[in-house]
Design a protein around this motif. Structure first.
Motif, PDB file in Angstrom:
ATOM      1  N   LEU A  58      -1.147   0.540  -7.122  1.00 19.37           N
ATOM      2  CA  LEU A  58      -0.329   1.429  -6.307  1.00 19.37           C
ATOM      3  C   LEU A  58       0.104   0.811  -4.981  1.00 19.37           C
ATOM      4  CD1 LEU A  58      -2.146   4.819  -6.944  1.00 19.37           C
ATOM      5  CD2 LEU A  58       0.287   4.378  -7.312  1.00 19.37           C
ATOM      6  N   VAL A  59      -0.769   0.049  -4.361  1.00 16.63           N
ATOM      7  CA  VAL A  59      -0.462  -0.497  -3.041  1.00 16.63           C
ATOM      8  C   VAL A  59       0.299  -1.812  -3.123  1.00 16.63           C
ATOM      9  CG1 VAL A  59      -1.440  -1.287  -0.857  1.00 16.63           C
ATOM     10  CG2 VAL A  59      -2.458   0.664  -2.038  1.00 16.63           C
ATOM     11  N   ASP A  78     -12.090 -13.359   2.558  1.00 14.61           N
ATOM     12  CA  ASP A  78     -12.229 -13.792   3.952  1.00 14.61           C
ATOM     13  C   ASP A  78     -10.877 -13.847   4.656  1.00 14.61           C
ATOM     14  OD1 ASP A  78     -14.996 -14.075   3.705  1.00 14.61           O
ATOM     15  OD2 ASP A  78     -14.786 -16.118   2.911  1.00 14.61           O
ATOM     16  N   THR A  79      -9.888 -14.424   3.981  1.00 13.31           N
ATOM     17  CA  THR A  79      -8.548 -14.509   4.576  1.00 13.31           C
ATOM     18  C   THR A  79      -7.691 -13.299   4.241  1.00 13.31           C
ATOM     19  OG1 THR A  79      -7.682 -15.741   2.654  1.00 13.31           O
ATOM     20  CG2 THR A  79      -8.608 -17.027   4.473  1.00 13.31           C
ATOM     21  N   GLY A  80      -8.168 -12.484   3.284  1.00 13.66           N
ATOM     22  CA  GLY A  80      -7.412 -11.290   2.908  1.00 13.66           C
ATOM     23  C   GLY A  80      -6.158 -11.611   2.123  1.00 13.66           C
ATOM     24  N   GLU A  81      -6.292 -12.502   1.133  1.00 12.31           N
ATOM     25  CA  GLU A  81      -5.141 -12.900   0.323  1.00 12.31           C
ATOM     26  C   GLU A  81      -5.483 -12.802  -1.164  1.00 12.31           C
ATOM     27  OE1 GLU A  81      -2.876 -16.118   3.230  1.00 12.31           O
ATOM     28  OE2 GLU A  81      -4.127 -16.824   1.577  1.00 12.31           O
ATOM     29  N   LEU A  82      -4.459 -12.567  -1.947  1.00 18.83           N
ATOM     30  CA  LEU A  82      -4.622 -12.453  -3.398  1.00 18.83           C
ATOM     31  C   LEU A  82      -3.538 -13.267  -4.082  1.00 18.83           C
ATOM     32  CD1 LEU A  82      -5.430  -9.302  -5.445  1.00 18.83           C
ATOM     33  CD2 LEU A  82      -3.389 -10.598  -6.034  1.00 18.83           C
ATOM     34  N   HIS A  83      -3.956 -14.123  -5.009  1.00 21.26           N
ATOM     35  CA  HIS A  83      -3.019 -14.962  -5.755  1.00 21.26           C
ATOM     36  C   HIS A  83      -2.794 -14.361  -7.142  1.00 21.26           C
ATOM     37  CE1 HIS A  83      -3.211 -18.538  -3.010  1.00 21.26           C
ATOM     38  NE2 HIS A  83      -4.320 -17.901  -2.654  1.00 21.26           N
ATOM     39  N   ILE A  84      -1.554 -14.320  -7.559  1.00 20.73           N
ATOM     40  CA  ILE A  84      -1.231 -13.838  -8.901  1.00 20.73           C
ATOM     41  C   ILE A  84      -1.048 -15.059  -9.800  1.00 20.73           C
ATOM     42  CG2 ILE A  84       0.327 -12.468 -10.317  1.00 20.73           C
ATOM     43  CD1 ILE A  84      -1.234 -10.893  -8.268  1.00 20.73           C
ATOM     44  N   VAL A 109       1.574 -15.238  -3.230  1.00 18.77           N
ATOM     45  CA  VAL A 109       0.336 -14.979  -2.510  1.00 18.77           C
ATOM     46  C   VAL A 109       0.561 -13.693  -1.729  1.00 18.77           C
ATOM     47  CG1 VAL A 109      -1.314 -15.806  -0.808  1.00 18.77           C
ATOM     48  CG2 VAL A 109      -0.174 -17.430  -2.335  1.00 18.77           C
ATOM     49  N   LEU A 110      -0.192 -12.657  -2.068  1.00 16.77           N
ATOM     50  CA  LEU A 110       0.025 -11.351  -1.461  1.00 16.77           C
ATOM     51  C   LEU A 110      -1.044 -11.054  -0.424  1.00 16.77           C
ATOM     52  CD1 LEU A 110       0.865  -9.254  -4.654  1.00 16.77           C
ATOM     53  CD2 LEU A 110       2.428 -10.512  -3.168  1.00 16.77           C
ATOM     54  N   PRO A 111      -0.656 -10.483   0.703  1.00 18.84           N
ATOM     55  CA  PRO A 111      -1.657 -10.076   1.706  1.00 18.84           C
ATOM     56  C   PRO A 111      -2.395  -8.838   1.223  1.00 18.84           C
ATOM     57  CG  PRO A 111       0.529  -9.369   2.380  1.00 18.84           C
ATOM     58  CD  PRO A 111       0.726 -10.197   1.144  1.00 18.84           C
ATOM     59  N   LEU A 112      -3.665  -8.739   1.573  1.00 15.72           N
ATOM     60  CA  LEU A 112      -4.490  -7.605   1.148  1.00 15.72           C
ATOM     61  C   LEU A 112      -4.688  -6.634   2.314  1.00 15.72           C
ATOM     62  CD1 LEU A 112      -7.256  -9.391  -0.964  1.00 15.72           C
ATOM     63  CD2 LEU A 112      -5.453  -7.895  -1.826  1.00 15.72           C
ATOM     64  N   PRO A 113      -4.098  -5.455   2.227  1.00 19.09           N
ATOM     65  CA  PRO A 113      -4.358  -4.429   3.251  1.00 19.09           C
ATOM     66  C   PRO A 113      -5.830  -4.041   3.245  1.00 19.09           C
ATOM     67  CG  PRO A 113      -2.431  -3.871   1.921  1.00 19.09           C
ATOM     68  CD  PRO A 113      -3.120  -5.013   1.227  1.00 19.09           C
ATOM     69  N   ASP A 114      -6.262  -3.336   4.288  1.00 18.85           N
ATOM     70  CA  ASP A 114      -7.675  -2.977   4.423  1.00 18.85           C
ATOM     71  C   ASP A 114      -8.198  -2.196   3.223  1.00 18.85           C
ATOM     72  OD1 ASP A 114      -7.825  -4.246   6.828  1.00 18.85           O
ATOM     73  OD2 ASP A 114      -7.500  -2.444   8.029  1.00 18.85           O
ATOM     74  N   ALA A 197       9.806  -6.007   0.974  1.00 16.64           N
ATOM     75  CA  ALA A 197       9.457  -5.260  -0.236  1.00 16.64           C
ATOM     76  C   ALA A 197       9.712  -6.103  -1.476  1.00 16.64           C
ATOM     77  CB  ALA A 197      10.267  -3.967  -0.299  1.00 16.64           C
ATOM     78  N   MET A 198      10.784  -6.861  -1.444  1.00 12.72           N
ATOM     79  CA  MET A 198      11.110  -7.741  -2.567  1.00 12.72           C
ATOM     80  C   MET A 198      10.004  -8.774  -2.773  1.00 12.72           C
ATOM     81  SD  MET A 198      14.354 -10.337  -2.798  1.00 12.72           S
ATOM     82  CE  MET A 198      14.407 -11.668  -4.010  1.00 12.72           C
ATOM     83  N   GLN A 199       9.443  -9.284  -1.669  1.00 18.53           N
ATOM     84  CA  GLN A 199       8.366 -10.269  -1.769  1.00 18.53           C
ATOM     85  C   GLN A 199       7.088  -9.641  -2.315  1.00 18.53           C
ATOM     86  OE1 GLN A 199       7.385 -12.074   1.974  1.00 18.53           O
ATOM     87  NE2 GLN A 199       5.732 -13.311   1.129  1.00 18.53           N
ATOM     88  N   ILE A 200       6.763  -8.432  -1.851  1.00 20.20           N
ATOM     89  CA  ILE A 200       5.553  -7.761  -2.318  1.00 20.20           C
ATOM     90  C   ILE A 200       5.664  -7.406  -3.791  1.00 20.20           C
ATOM     91  CG2 ILE A 200       4.160  -5.669  -2.080  1.00 20.20           C
ATOM     92  CD1 ILE A 200       4.773  -5.716   0.893  1.00 20.20           C
ATOM     93  N   LEU A 201       6.847  -6.904  -4.198  1.00 19.67           N
ATOM     94  CA  LEU A 201       7.049  -6.503  -5.581  1.00 19.67           C
ATOM     95  C   LEU A 201       7.385  -7.675  -6.486  1.00 19.67           C
ATOM     96  CD1 LEU A 201       9.097  -3.279  -4.875  1.00 19.67           C
ATOM     97  CD2 LEU A 201       6.776  -3.387  -5.746  1.00 19.67           C
ATOM     98  N   ARG A 202       7.606  -8.836  -5.881  1.00 19.66           N
ATOM     99  CA  ARG A 202       7.866 -10.077  -6.611  1.00 19.66           C
ATOM    100  C   ARG A 202       9.074  -9.992  -7.528  1.00 19.66           C
ATOM    101  NH1 ARG A 202       3.094  -9.922  -9.509  1.00 19.66           N
ATOM    102  NH2 ARG A 202       2.924  -7.856  -8.625  1.00 19.66           N
ATOM    103  N   HIS A 203      10.149  -9.421  -7.001  1.00 18.32           N
ATOM    104  CA  HIS A 203      11.414  -9.430  -7.730  1.00 18.32           C
ATOM    105  C   HIS A 203      12.155 -10.721  -7.435  1.00 18.32           C
ATOM    106  CE1 HIS A 203      11.391  -4.750  -7.647  1.00 18.32           C
ATOM    107  NE2 HIS A 203      10.674  -5.241  -8.633  1.00 18.32           N
ATOM    108  N   SER A 204      12.871 -11.220  -8.420  1.00 14.24           N
ATOM    109  CA  SER A 204      13.630 -12.448  -8.220  1.00 14.24           C
ATOM    110  C   SER A 204      14.981 -12.175  -7.560  1.00 14.24           C
ATOM    111  CB  SER A 204      13.846 -13.164  -9.562  1.00 14.24           C
ATOM    112  OG  SER A 204      14.531 -12.316 -10.468  1.00 14.24           O
TER     113      SER A 204
END
Length: 260
Positions: A58-59, A78-84, A109-114, A197-204
């Motif tokens: 959802l987020v 630790d850095t608050g990042e997530l790789h797909i 590489v997506l940032p991880l909210p709290d 938003a395009m970067q978060i949703l990973r649209h081309s």
């Protein structure tokens, strides 16, 4: 027929004269901000073992295969990042854990909210407890979301659990994939720039973000957004500190037994 016309076997490609009406794109009816909040609050209340997966969907707008294929090596708390990098899919009766092979945007590489960080930390503790309880029956893997024996979560079982949670939360059932539309609605309602938003949703293409994934019902207000952040953000601060014992809910997984 075009090739035949080039080869001068026919004088005209009559198929080009046919006007076909473009199929109207069926727009999904995604959750409102209030519905998304209700769903996540219910999953957190009952300590659903897939709570962290629902948060990521959802987020961050992760797809089902990406969530189930997520490994701890893809997550940096630790850095608050997530790789797909991975996805889990059932192909021809085989459960396959493969690398994502779409576009560079899909391997972002997506940032991880709290709320995501809190949910993932909680998931890691639950998985460690399940490993101790399973003992020799535990199947070692690096997957973030597993059954109580360490085996991968079946995609079909994930869908069933998602639908069950919808019913228990009292929200209407939507497709798991349609939660991506809810994610975009949250971003748009928060006035997040379309490029971000395009970067978060990973649209081309930015057109996909603008035309397909931006659905903001007029009834959604900033007050609802503040409620969402306060409810979920507040609950994460109280993790493990609430008094009393909460009744555990049965959560059958792919082996038909209760999940951790």
């Amino acid at each position: 027929m075009t090739n035949a016309m080039v080869e001068e076997r026919i004088s005209k490609n009559v198929a080009q004269l046919v006007k076909v009406q473009r199929a109207r794109r069926k727009r999904p009816d995604p959750w409102s901000v209030e519905e998304a909040c209700t769903f996540l609050e219910n999953a957190q209340k009952w300590r659903d073992y897939l709570y962290a997966a629902y948060v990521l969907i959802l987020v961050l707008g992760l797809r089902k295969g990406e969530v189930l294929g997520l490994t701890w090596s893809d997550v940096d708390l630790d850095t608050g990042e997530l790789h797909i990098r991975h996805q889990l899919q059932r192909v021809r009766r085989r459960l396959i854990h493969t690398d994502t092979a779409k576009t560079e945007a899909s391997e972002a590489v997506l940032p991880l909210p709290d709320i995501c960080l809190t949910a993932l930390r909680l998931r890691r503790k639950e998985q460690e407890a399940a490993k101790v309880a399973a003992r020799d029956l535990w199947t070692e893997s690096d997957l973030v979301f597993t059954t109580r024996y360490g085996t991968p979560v079946e995609p079909r079982n994930f869908t069933r659990e998602f639908n069950r949670r919808c019913d228990r939360a009292g929200v209407r059932q939507i497709r798991v994939h349609d939660t991506r539309h809810t994610c975009a609605s949250l971003l748009a309602a928060l006035d997040v720039h379309p490029r971000i938003a395009m970067q978060i949703l990973r649209h081309s293409e930015i057109a996909v973000t603008m035309e397909v994934y931006t659905h903001v019902p007029s009834s959604e207000t900033r007050r609802a957004l503040r409620k969402l952040g306060k409810a979920l953000g507040g609950s994460k601060q109280k993790d493990g500190k609430k008094k009393g014992k909460r009744k555990q809910e049965e959560r059958p997984g792919e082996d038909g037994q209760q999940e951790p």
